[in-house]
Design a protein around this motif. Sequence first.
Motif, mmCIF file in Angstrom:
data_model
loop_
_atom_site.group_PDB
_atom_site.id
_atom_site.type_symbol
_atom_site.label_atom_id
_atom_site.label_comp_id
_atom_site.label_asym_id
_atom_site.label_seq_id
_atom_site.Cartn_x
_atom_site.Cartn_y
_atom_site.Cartn_z
ATOM 1 N N LEU A 1 0.813 -1.214 0.000
ATOM 2 C CA LEU A 1 0.000 0.000 0.000
ATOM 3 C C LEU A 1 0.849 1.268 0.000
ATOM 4 C CD1 LEU A 1 -2.805 -1.103 2.476
ATOM 5 C CD2 LEU A 1 -3.031 -0.748 0.006
ATOM 6 N N GLU B 1 0.428 3.533 -3.178
ATOM 7 C CA GLU B 1 -0.479 4.659 -2.949
ATOM 8 C C GLU B 1 0.136 5.805 -2.164
ATOM 9 O OE1 GLU B 1 -4.204 3.155 -1.484
ATOM 10 O OE2 GLU B 1 -4.166 1.510 -2.932
ATOM 11 N N THR C 1 -2.083 6.451 2.715
ATOM 12 C CA THR C 1 -2.479 5.153 3.256
ATOM 13 C C THR C 1 -2.610 5.245 4.771
ATOM 14 O OG1 THR C 1 -1.289 4.031 1.491
ATOM 15 C CG2 THR C 1 -1.874 2.710 3.418
ATOM 16 N N ASP D 1 -6.104 2.369 9.196
ATOM 17 C CA ASP D 1 -7.343 1.602 9.010
ATOM 18 C C ASP D 1 -7.300 0.790 7.722
ATOM 19 O OD1 ASP D 1 -8.424 2.513 11.376
ATOM 20 O OD2 ASP D 1 -9.520 4.176 10.427
ATOM 21 N N ARG D 2 -6.725 1.348 6.686
ATOM 22 C CA ARG D 2 -6.623 0.638 5.407
ATOM 23 C C ARG D 2 -5.671 -0.548 5.531
ATOM 24 N NH1 ARG D 2 -6.077 2.041 -0.185
ATOM 25 N NH2 ARG D 2 -6.337 0.050 -1.246
ATOM 26 N N ALA E 1 -7.445 -3.266 7.586
ATOM 27 C CA ALA E 1 -8.504 -3.934 6.823
ATOM 28 C C ALA E 1 -7.927 -4.878 5.779
ATOM 29 C CB ALA E 1 -9.400 -2.888 6.157
ATOM 30 N N GLU E 2 -6.931 -4.412 5.026
ATOM 31 C CA GLU E 2 -6.368 -5.252 3.959
ATOM 32 C C GLU E 2 -5.536 -6.411 4.506
ATOM 33 O OE1 GLU E 2 -5.450 -4.105 0.259
ATOM 34 O OE2 GLU E 2 -6.989 -2.545 0.214
#
Length: 188
Positions: A16, A20, A25, A28-29, A32-33
């Motif tokens: 990530l 990104e 990033t 939380d991302r 989650a991933e």
Amino acid sequence: MNPSKRETVLDTAEHLFYEEGFHATGIDRVVAEAGVARMTLYNHFPSKEALVESVLERRYRRYLDDLHDAVAGRGNDSAVAAMAERHNEWLRTRSRSGCILLKAIGEFQRHRPALAERGRELKRELLTLISEALSIDGYHRDEALAERVMMILEGANALAPVLGSERVVVQVESMLASVLGSTAERSS
């Protein structure tokens, strides 16, 4: 956190952050991933900065270890050529969007200068490895020559997203041959 979950978090964060950006990033991302609880992540990485530093250290250590292995396993080939060939392989397979350390230095210079400085320290390790490879190949200790070789490799990192990795790799090989061939610094 057991090692496999820790590695999953690092793998996810690396992907990530690389694709990104670090600031774009959020934790939380990553959580989650990676499929872990927020508390699980924070048990091992007390802050986002700690996670970023761990990602940078791990990825760049893999890269430097790979270059060291290329130099050590070169046989009768040039150490610099073996290192450049391995660098080019990274460009083809893992760094088509440029260097994660250079991205980190740019993103963190103003707001987290310690992270940017750590990136520069890791880049200086690359410069040391280049100097060692040049010595193996019979070149005098020449800081300027090592810096020129590094500029070729780092320029390739910067331009891979613009020109494409295959075009950049061709240029790396050509430029290195030109720089090393024109250097009269080689010892007998």
